[in-house]
Design a protein around this motif. Structure first.
Motif, PDB file in Angstrom:
ATOM      1  N   TYR A  46       0.876  -1.170   0.000  1.00 30.45           N
ATOM      2  CA  TYR A  46       0.000   0.000   0.000  1.00 30.45           C
ATOM      3  C   TYR A  46       0.910   1.215   0.000  1.00 30.45           C
ATOM      4  CZ  TYR A  46      -3.087   3.721   1.596  1.00 30.45           C
ATOM      5  OH  TYR A  46      -3.760   4.905   1.709  1.00 30.45           O
ATOM      6  N   MET A  47       0.811   2.054  -1.024  1.00 28.91           N
ATOM      7  CA  MET A  47       1.707   3.188  -1.178  1.00 28.91           C
ATOM      8  C   MET A  47       0.908   4.436  -1.535  1.00 28.91           C
ATOM      9  SD  MET A  47       5.146   3.444  -3.553  1.00 28.91           S
ATOM     10  CE  MET A  47       4.229   3.147  -5.090  1.00 28.91           C
ATOM     11  N   PRO A  48       0.528   5.238  -0.556  1.00 29.93           N
ATOM     12  CA  PRO A  48      -0.194   6.476  -0.847  1.00 29.93           C
ATOM     13  C   PRO A  48       0.674   7.406  -1.694  1.00 29.93           C
ATOM     14  CG  PRO A  48      -0.252   5.956   1.503  1.00 29.93           C
ATOM     15  CD  PRO A  48       0.749   5.039   0.895  1.00 29.93           C
ATOM     16  N   ASP A  49       0.026   8.332  -2.398  1.00 27.32           N
ATOM     17  CA  ASP A  49       0.774   9.320  -3.158  1.00 27.32           C
ATOM     18  C   ASP A  49       1.653  10.147  -2.224  1.00 27.32           C
ATOM     19  OD1 ASP A  49      -0.399   8.490  -5.488  1.00 27.32           O
ATOM     20  OD2 ASP A  49      -1.898  10.101  -5.535  1.00 27.32           O
ATOM     21  N   ARG A  50       2.774  10.554  -2.741  1.00 31.06           N
ATOM     22  CA  ARG A  50       3.689  11.410  -1.989  1.00 31.06           C
ATOM     23  C   ARG A  50       2.965  12.679  -1.552  1.00 31.06           C
ATOM     24  NH1 ARG A  50       9.238  12.081  -4.654  1.00 31.06           N
ATOM     25  NH2 ARG A  50       7.994  11.508  -6.461  1.00 31.06           N
ATOM     26  N   PHE A  51       3.100  13.030  -0.272  1.00 30.48           N
ATOM     27  CA  PHE A  51       2.503  14.264   0.242  1.00 30.48           C
ATOM     28  C   PHE A  51       3.591  15.326   0.337  1.00 30.48           C
ATOM     29  CE2 PHE A  51       1.608  17.160   3.789  1.00 30.48           C
ATOM     30  CZ  PHE A  51       0.422  17.724   3.327  1.00 30.48           C
ATOM     31  N   ILE A  52       3.308  16.507  -0.195  1.00 29.29           N
ATOM     32  CA  ILE A  52       4.276  17.600  -0.194  1.00 29.29           C
ATOM     33  C   ILE A  52       3.679  18.799   0.523  1.00 29.29           C
ATOM     34  CG2 ILE A  52       5.649  19.169  -1.612  1.00 29.29           C
ATOM     35  CD1 ILE A  52       5.551  17.065  -3.822  1.00 29.29           C
ATOM     36  N   ALA A  53       4.396  19.297   1.518  1.00 26.59           N
ATOM     37  CA  ALA A  53       4.032  20.533   2.200  1.00 26.59           C
ATOM     38  C   ALA A  53       5.046  21.595   1.790  1.00 26.59           C
ATOM     39  CB  ALA A  53       4.037  20.337   3.718  1.00 26.59           C
ATOM     40  N   ALA A  54       4.557  22.702   1.242  1.00 27.81           N
ATOM     41  CA  ALA A  54       5.449  23.730   0.713  1.00 27.81           C
ATOM     42  C   ALA A  54       5.297  25.039   1.480  1.00 27.81           C
ATOM     43  CB  ALA A  54       5.157  23.957  -0.767  1.00 27.81           C
ATOM     44  N   ARG A  55       6.431  25.660   1.728  1.00 26.33           N
ATOM     45  CA  ARG A  55       6.453  27.028   2.249  1.00 26.33           C
ATOM     46  C   ARG A  55       7.399  27.807   1.355  1.00 26.33           C
ATOM     47  NH1 ARG A  55       9.285  28.409   7.854  1.00 26.33           N
ATOM     48  NH2 ARG A  55      11.056  27.976   6.478  1.00 26.33           N
ATOM     49  N   ASN A  56       6.803  28.647   0.486  1.00 31.58           N
ATOM     50  CA  ASN A  56       7.571  29.328  -0.541  1.00 31.58           C
ATOM     51  C   ASN A  56       8.262  28.263  -1.400  1.00 31.58           C
ATOM     52  OD1 ASN A  56       6.745  31.852   0.500  1.00 31.58           O
ATOM     53  ND2 ASN A  56       8.365  31.759   2.049  1.00 31.58           N
ATOM     54  N   LYS A  57       9.583  28.303  -1.530  1.00 29.60           N
ATOM     55  CA  LYS A  57      10.269  27.309  -2.362  1.00 29.60           C
ATOM     56  C   LYS A  57      10.815  26.134  -1.555  1.00 29.60           C
ATOM     57  CE  LYS A  57      14.407  30.221  -2.336  1.00 29.60           C
ATOM     58  NZ  LYS A  57      15.379  30.959  -3.193  1.00 29.60           N
ATOM     59  N   ASP A  58      10.616  26.145  -0.243  1.00 30.52           N
ATOM     60  CA  ASP A  58      11.074  25.041   0.601  1.00 30.52           C
ATOM     61  C   ASP A  58       9.990  23.974   0.694  1.00 30.52           C
ATOM     62  OD1 ASP A  58      13.416  26.437   1.095  1.00 30.52           O
ATOM     63  OD2 ASP A  58      12.592  27.420   2.872  1.00 30.52           O
ATOM     64  N   LEU A  59      10.409  22.711   0.568  1.00 32.72           N
ATOM     65  CA  LEU A  59       9.451  21.612   0.539  1.00 32.72           C
ATOM     66  C   LEU A  59       9.746  20.594   1.636  1.00 32.72           C
ATOM     67  CD1 LEU A  59       9.444  20.799  -3.304  1.00 32.72           C
ATOM     68  CD2 LEU A  59       7.935  22.367  -2.080  1.00 32.72           C
ATOM     69  N   MET A  60       8.690  20.054   2.222  1.00 27.59           N
ATOM     70  CA  MET A  60       8.775  18.876   3.081  1.00 27.59           C
ATOM     71  C   MET A  60       7.967  17.782   2.400  1.00 27.59           C
ATOM     72  SD  MET A  60      10.702  19.431   5.711  1.00 27.59           S
ATOM     73  CE  MET A  60      10.298  17.952   6.641  1.00 27.59           C
ATOM     74  N   MET A  61       8.609  16.627   2.171  1.00 33.48           N
ATOM     75  CA  MET A  61       7.960  15.532   1.458  1.00 33.48           C
ATOM     76  C   MET A  61       7.836  14.317   2.367  1.00 33.48           C
ATOM     77  SD  MET A  61       9.939  15.967  -2.189  1.00 33.48           S
ATOM     78  CE  MET A  61      11.525  16.271  -1.411  1.00 33.48           C
ATOM     79  N   TYR A  62       6.678  13.662   2.324  1.00 32.26           N
ATOM     80  CA  TYR A  62       6.401  12.505   3.174  1.00 32.26           C
ATOM     81  C   TYR A  62       5.973  11.336   2.286  1.00 32.26           C
ATOM     82  CZ  TYR A  62       6.367  16.222   6.633  1.00 32.26           C
ATOM     83  OH  TYR A  62       6.719  17.296   7.411  1.00 32.26           O
ATOM     84  N   MET A  63       6.705  10.250   2.385  1.00 32.57           N
ATOM     85  CA  MET A  63       6.484   9.107   1.480  1.00 32.57           C
ATOM     86  C   MET A  63       6.353   7.811   2.275  1.00 32.57           C
ATOM     87  SD  MET A  63       9.273  10.432  -1.287  1.00 32.57           S
ATOM     88  CE  MET A  63       9.995  11.525  -0.068  1.00 32.57           C
ATOM     89  N   PRO A  64       5.134   7.441   2.671  1.00 33.61           N
ATOM     90  CA  PRO A  64       4.923   6.172   3.373  1.00 33.61           C
ATOM     91  C   PRO A  64       4.681   5.028   2.398  1.00 33.61           C
ATOM     92  CG  PRO A  64       2.903   7.421   3.364  1.00 33.61           C
ATOM     93  CD  PRO A  64       3.907   8.251   2.610  1.00 33.61           C
ATOM     94  N   CYS A  65       5.026   3.820   2.824  1.00 35.87           N
ATOM     95  CA  CYS A  65       4.743   2.635   2.013  1.00 35.87           C
ATOM     96  C   CYS A  65       4.661   1.418   2.924  1.00 35.87           C
ATOM     97  CB  CYS A  65       5.825   2.429   0.962  1.00 35.87           C
ATOM     98  SG  CYS A  65       5.494   1.029  -0.138  1.00 35.87           S
ATOM     99  N   PHE A  66       3.614   0.615   2.754  1.00 42.06           N
ATOM    100  CA  PHE A  66       3.404  -0.608   3.522  1.00 42.06           C
ATOM    101  C   PHE A  66       3.700  -1.822   2.643  1.00 42.06           C
ATOM    102  CE2 PHE A  66       0.936   2.645   5.435  1.00 42.06           C
ATOM    103  CZ  PHE A  66       0.619   2.298   6.738  1.00 42.06           C
ATOM    104  N   THR A  67       4.512  -2.744   3.133  1.00 34.07           N
ATOM    105  CA  THR A  67       4.646  -4.054   2.500  1.00 34.07           C
ATOM    106  C   THR A  67       4.212  -5.098   3.521  1.00 34.07           C
ATOM    107  OG1 THR A  67       6.937  -4.457   3.195  1.00 34.07           O
ATOM    108  CG2 THR A  67       6.606  -3.221   1.141  1.00 34.07           C
ATOM    109  N   ASP A  68       4.272  -6.368   3.157  1.00 32.08           N
ATOM    110  CA  ASP A  68       3.825  -7.420   4.071  1.00 32.08           C
ATOM    111  C   ASP A  68       4.672  -7.500   5.336  1.00 32.08           C
ATOM    112  OD1 ASP A  68       1.815  -8.084   2.358  1.00 32.08           O
ATOM    113  OD2 ASP A  68       2.856  -9.802   1.462  1.00 32.08           O
ATOM    114  N   SER A  69       5.948  -7.092   5.243  1.00 32.77           N
ATOM    115  CA  SER A  69       6.843  -7.265   6.389  1.00 32.77           C
ATOM    116  C   SER A  69       7.252  -5.963   7.065  1.00 32.77           C
ATOM    117  CB  SER A  69       8.109  -8.013   5.958  1.00 32.77           C
ATOM    118  OG  SER A  69       8.795  -7.302   4.948  1.00 32.77           O
ATOM    119  N   MET A  70       7.274  -4.863   6.312  1.00 39.17           N
ATOM    120  CA  MET A  70       7.759  -3.596   6.853  1.00 39.17           C
ATOM    121  C   MET A  70       6.896  -2.436   6.407  1.00 39.17           C
ATOM    122  SD  MET A  70      10.585  -3.578   8.770  1.00 39.17           S
ATOM    123  CE  MET A  70      11.990  -4.648   9.165  1.00 39.17           C
TER     124      MET A  70
END
Length: 325
Positions: free
Chosen positions: A35-59
């Motif tokens: 299960y891999m949701p789309d990358r979430f990006i939080a932006a403040r001006n040109k600075d970005l914070m990116m959050y990338m979760p992904c679920f597999t069977d083991s991790m």
């Protein structure tokens, strides 16, 4: 819980290990067991914070990256972050790693895997546009899968490419590779069988010249925003298909979105690396034009599969710092 810094991560695995992890990621992605949701990006001006979760069977893997364009002016890397691993059954934290290191490692490995399936086995020349951390790792993996003897470099902004070259020699342990610094990307493309780019350019890097780019194996790893492009229209006129990782790439990357909108590329010509690998292994290789292209936007499943392998290898080798949670 295990804590690993950048050096410890590299001490735990080899280049071949990292490429095996990426091939595993393709297999898992193709199977649908994630299960891999789309990358979430939080932006403040040109600075970005990116959050990338992904679920597999083991991790469960979650990568958090900070992309701050002004950092190099402060003597700080452009990209920083963390990679977190949690047990898929309990959610308990298993490891914390260097997020920028996992990005460089898995993306470099993705480049190595792409060259393994798209480039001619005897390629001995490669050109790199963008002499940064990602570019360095692309070259490390390229030289691991092809007998590269000459590397051509171009970077608009880097002042001292000699430092970059020294880093390559130190990290690769190779002294049989010769570097050539180019005055422009035309000179680089004329000299190279493999073209690799890892930049944040808005406009295409190479001249829009089909004869210049004919017969090249082209890997594009930068400019992942919808309005940015590394590749000129000539690439899409030359290739039979463009390979990428997932359908979302056609929305996220200007290198796919813009030629699709212009009609230079059609959706049926956008194929996926996981299918190329699976079909090749099953004795059904794809038919290619002499010019070939892989456009990467990355995906969280790369991160979790690579991080899980690093964690397992580090535990076996007793590398890292163990802390109570």
């Amino acid at each position: 819980m295990l804590i690993l810094n950048q050096q410890q991560m590299w001490d735990a695995v080899t280049l071949e290990d990292a490429m095996s992890a990426v091939e595993t990621a393709y297999e898992v992605h193709k199977s649908g067991a994630y299960y891999m949701p789309d990358r979430f990006i939080a932006a403040r001006n040109k600075d970005l914070m990116m959050y990338m979760p992904c679920f597999t069977d083991s991790m469960i893997g979650t990568k958090m990256l900070a992309e701050f364009p002004d950092n190099p002016l402060k003597g700080i890397p452009y990209l920083n972050g963390l990679m977190l691993l949690n047990d898929a059954e309990t959610g308990l934290p298993k490891a914390v790693m260097n997020g920028s290191a996992i990005t460089a490692m898995r993306t470099g490995a993705a480049g190595g895997v792409a060259l393994r399936y798209l480039s001619e086995e005897n390629c001995s020349t490669a050109g790199l546009v963008g002499c940064g951390v990602q570019g360095l790792h692309q070259l490390l993996f390229a030289c691991a899968v092809r007998p590269i003897k000459d590397i051509y470099l171009f970077d608009t902004f880097r002042k001292d490419i000699n430092i970059f070259i020294e880093d390559f020699y130190k990290k690769s342990g190779r002294n049989d590779v010769k570097f050539h610094i180019c005055s422009d990307t035309r000179q680089l493309a004329e000299s190279s069988e493999i073209l690799i780019s890892a930049t944040q350019t808005v406009d295409p890097l190479y001249p829009d010249d089909t004869e210049l780019l004919r017969g090249k194996c082209i890997l594009a790893f930068g400019s992942w925003r919808p309005e940015r492009r590394e590749l000129p229209d000539a690439v899409h006129r030359l290739v039979k298909n463009v390979y990428t990782e997932l359908p979302y790439a056609c929305e996220e990357s200007g290198d796919l979105r813009i030629p699709l909108e212009k009609g230079l590329l059609t959706s049926d010509r956008v194929l996926y690396m996981e299918d190329l690998i699976a079909d090749t292994k099953n004795g059904k290789p794809h038919i290619h034009n002499e010019t070939r292209c892989f456009k990467s936007v990355g995906m969280g499943i790369y991160d979790v599969c690579t991080a899980a392998l690093i964690y397992r290898k580090a535990m076996e080798k007793n590398i890292g710092t163990k802390v109570d949670w």
